[in-house]
Design a protein around this motif. Structure first.
Motif, PDB file in Angstrom:
ATOM      1  N   GLU A 234       5.927  12.355  -3.466  1.00 58.54           N
ATOM      2  CA  GLU A 234       5.111  11.756  -2.412  1.00 58.54           C
ATOM      3  C   GLU A 234       5.353  10.265  -2.393  1.00 58.54           C
ATOM      4  N   ALA A 235       5.114   9.671  -1.234  1.00 53.88           N
ATOM      5  CA  ALA A 235       5.397   8.247  -1.065  1.00 53.88           C
ATOM      6  C   ALA A 235       4.254   7.556  -0.326  1.00 53.88           C
ATOM      7  N   THR A 236       4.071   6.291  -0.692  1.00 57.89           N
ATOM      8  CA  THR A 236       3.197   5.399   0.063  1.00 57.89           C
ATOM      9  C   THR A 236       4.071   4.254   0.534  1.00 57.89           C
ATOM     10  N   ALA A 237       4.010   3.980   1.825  1.00 57.96           N
ATOM     11  CA  ALA A 237       4.841   2.923   2.412  1.00 57.96           C
ATOM     12  C   ALA A 237       3.955   1.989   3.220  1.00 57.96           C
ATOM     13  N   VAL A 238       4.485   0.787   3.476  1.00 51.16           N
ATOM     14  CA  VAL A 238       3.806  -0.196   4.288  1.00 51.16           C
ATOM     15  C   VAL A 238       4.800  -0.713   5.311  1.00 51.16           C
ATOM     16  N   LEU A 239       4.402  -0.664   6.582  1.00 53.12           N
ATOM     17  CA  LEU A 239       5.268  -1.121   7.658  1.00 53.12           C
ATOM     18  C   LEU A 239       4.641  -2.338   8.341  1.00 53.12           C
ATOM     19  N   ASP A 240       5.490  -3.234   8.817  1.00 52.89           N
ATOM     20  CA  ASP A 240       5.008  -4.391   9.576  1.00 52.89           C
ATOM     21  C   ASP A 240       4.517  -3.956  10.931  1.00 52.89           C
TER      22      ASP A 240
ATOM     23  N   GLY B  48       2.546  -5.668   4.826  1.00 54.78           N
ATOM     24  CA  GLY B  48       2.584  -5.127   6.174  1.00 54.78           C
ATOM     25  C   GLY B  48       1.203  -4.794   6.708  1.00 54.78           C
ATOM     26  N   SER B  49       1.184  -4.227   7.897  1.00 53.39           N
ATOM     27  CA  SER B  49      -0.096  -3.946   8.544  1.00 53.39           C
ATOM     28  C   SER B  49      -0.378  -2.458   8.736  1.00 53.39           C
ATOM     29  N   ARG B  50       0.609  -1.597   8.484  1.00 51.64           N
ATOM     30  CA  ARG B  50       0.395  -0.148   8.641  1.00 51.64           C
ATOM     31  C   ARG B  50       0.713   0.560   7.342  1.00 51.64           C
ATOM     32  N   LEU B  51      -0.257   1.307   6.825  1.00 51.75           N
ATOM     33  CA  LEU B  51      -0.031   2.117   5.634  1.00 51.75           C
ATOM     34  C   LEU B  51       0.476   3.489   6.060  1.00 51.75           C
TER      35      LEU B  51
ATOM     36  N   MET C 123      10.634  -7.840   5.687  1.00 54.39           N
ATOM     37  CA  MET C 123      10.331  -6.674   4.882  1.00 54.39           C
ATOM     38  C   MET C 123       8.907  -6.821   4.347  1.00 54.39           C
ATOM     39  N   ALA C 124       8.162  -5.727   4.372  1.00 54.17           N
ATOM     40  CA  ALA C 124       6.760  -5.751   3.972  1.00 54.17           C
ATOM     41  C   ALA C 124       6.553  -5.557   2.475  1.00 54.17           C
ATOM     42  N   ILE C 125       7.605  -5.246   1.724  1.00 51.71           N
ATOM     43  CA  ILE C 125       7.468  -4.939   0.303  1.00 51.71           C
ATOM     44  C   ILE C 125       8.282  -5.925  -0.527  1.00 51.71           C
ATOM     45  N   ASN C 126       7.664  -6.480  -1.559  1.00 52.51           N
ATOM     46  CA  ASN C 126       8.352  -7.341  -2.524  1.00 52.51           C
ATOM     47  C   ASN C 126       8.201  -6.705  -3.902  1.00 52.51           C
TER      48      ASN C 126
ATOM     49  N   GLY D 156       9.325   5.271  11.946  1.00 50.30           N
ATOM     50  CA  GLY D 156       9.941   3.957  12.053  1.00 50.30           C
ATOM     51  C   GLY D 156      10.117   3.239  10.735  1.00 50.30           C
ATOM     52  N   GLY D 157      10.069   3.969   9.630  1.00 46.50           N
ATOM     53  CA  GLY D 157      10.198   3.361   8.316  1.00 46.50           C
ATOM     54  C   GLY D 157      11.461   3.790   7.611  1.00 46.50           C
ATOM     55  N   SER D 158      11.625   3.263   6.407  1.00 44.61           N
ATOM     56  CA  SER D 158      12.747   3.619   5.546  1.00 44.61           C
ATOM     57  C   SER D 158      12.299   3.396   4.101  1.00 44.61           C
ATOM     58  N   PHE D 159      13.203   3.631   3.171  1.00 44.58           N
ATOM     59  CA  PHE D 159      12.866   3.386   1.773  1.00 44.58           C
ATOM     60  C   PHE D 159      12.621   1.907   1.495  1.00 44.58           C
ATOM     61  N   ASP D 160      13.064   1.009   2.375  1.00 44.07           N
ATOM     62  CA  ASP D 160      12.740  -0.412   2.227  1.00 44.07           C
ATOM     63  C   ASP D 160      11.244  -0.659   2.331  1.00 44.07           C
ATOM     64  N   ASP D 161      10.524   0.275   2.935  1.00 45.77           N
ATOM     65  CA  ASP D 161       9.092   0.120   3.163  1.00 45.77           C
ATOM     66  C   ASP D 161       8.229   0.825   2.114  1.00 45.77           C
ATOM     67  N   VAL D 162       8.862   1.528   1.169  1.00 44.15           N
ATOM     68  CA  VAL D 162       8.114   2.302   0.186  1.00 44.15           C
ATOM     69  C   VAL D 162       7.535   1.383  -0.885  1.00 44.15           C
ATOM     70  N   ALA D 163       6.218   1.477  -1.054  1.00 39.72           N
ATOM     71  CA  ALA D 163       5.530   0.684  -2.070  1.00 39.72           C
ATOM     72  C   ALA D 163       5.382   1.462  -3.370  1.00 39.72           C
ATOM     73  N   LYS D 164       5.377   2.802  -3.307  1.00 30.08           N
ATOM     74  CA  LYS D 164       5.126   3.610  -4.510  1.00 30.08           C
ATOM     75  C   LYS D 164       5.596   5.033  -4.279  1.00 30.08           C
ATOM     76  N   LEU D 165       6.241   5.599  -5.283  1.00 31.59           N
ATOM     77  CA  LEU D 165       6.634   7.008  -5.289  1.00 31.59           C
ATOM     78  C   LEU D 165       5.931   7.705  -6.448  1.00 31.59           C
TER      79      LEU D 165
END
Length: 135
Positions: free
Chosen positions: A129-135, A25-28, A1-4, A68-77
């Motif tokens: 709105e959401a910002t996510a980070v994916l591996d 992660g490597s993709r915003l 998981m890319a988010i802690n 290819g993401g989910s809420f597990d990848d969300v860094a900020k709402l």
């Protein structure tokens, strides 16, 4: 998981989100503000903040899934709520809870709530709105 997620000592613990997220992660992914539209652009829950929060949250999930993401990848709402007052908090939280139950998730990303005078059309009461980070 890319988010802690982290709740630093010295800051309050909030049930529905954490104070900090660390992304590795490597993709915003930046999800445009989602409103309570269905796939045809019809507003769901006109006049009902809870229903609109639920639909908007589900729409964020749909947008994330497409890349290819989910809420597990969300860094900020970020939540934008029309004519915000604190007495609307139970409706907001209920909408999040309903969407989270449908998605099978526990909401945790850091979040910001901003009261606004209006959104894109008068029927819309909330935008997420959401910002996510994916591996």
């Amino acid at each position: 998981m890319a988010i802690n997620f982290v709740n630093p000592i010295g800051l309050p613990r909030i049930d529905v989100y954490r104070q900090v997220s660390v992304a590795s992660g490597s993709r915003l992914v930046f999800v445009a503000g989602q409103v309570a539209w269905d796939a045809e652009g019809v507003t769901i829950g006109e006049g009902d903040l809870t229903a609109q929060v639920e639909q908007s949250y589900l729409n964020v999930g749909t947008a994330l899934a497409e890349v290819g993401g989910s809420f597990d990848d969300v860094a900020k709402l970020t939540f934008y709520v029309v004519d915000w007052t604190p007495d609307k908090m139970p409706s907001l939280l209920e909408g999040i809870s309903r969407a989270a139950a449908k998605l099978g998730i526990t909401p945790a990303p850091p979040a910001t709530l901003i009261g606004v005078a209006a959104l894109d059309v008068p029927e819309h009461l909330v935008e997420i709105e959401a910002t996510a980070v994916l591996d």
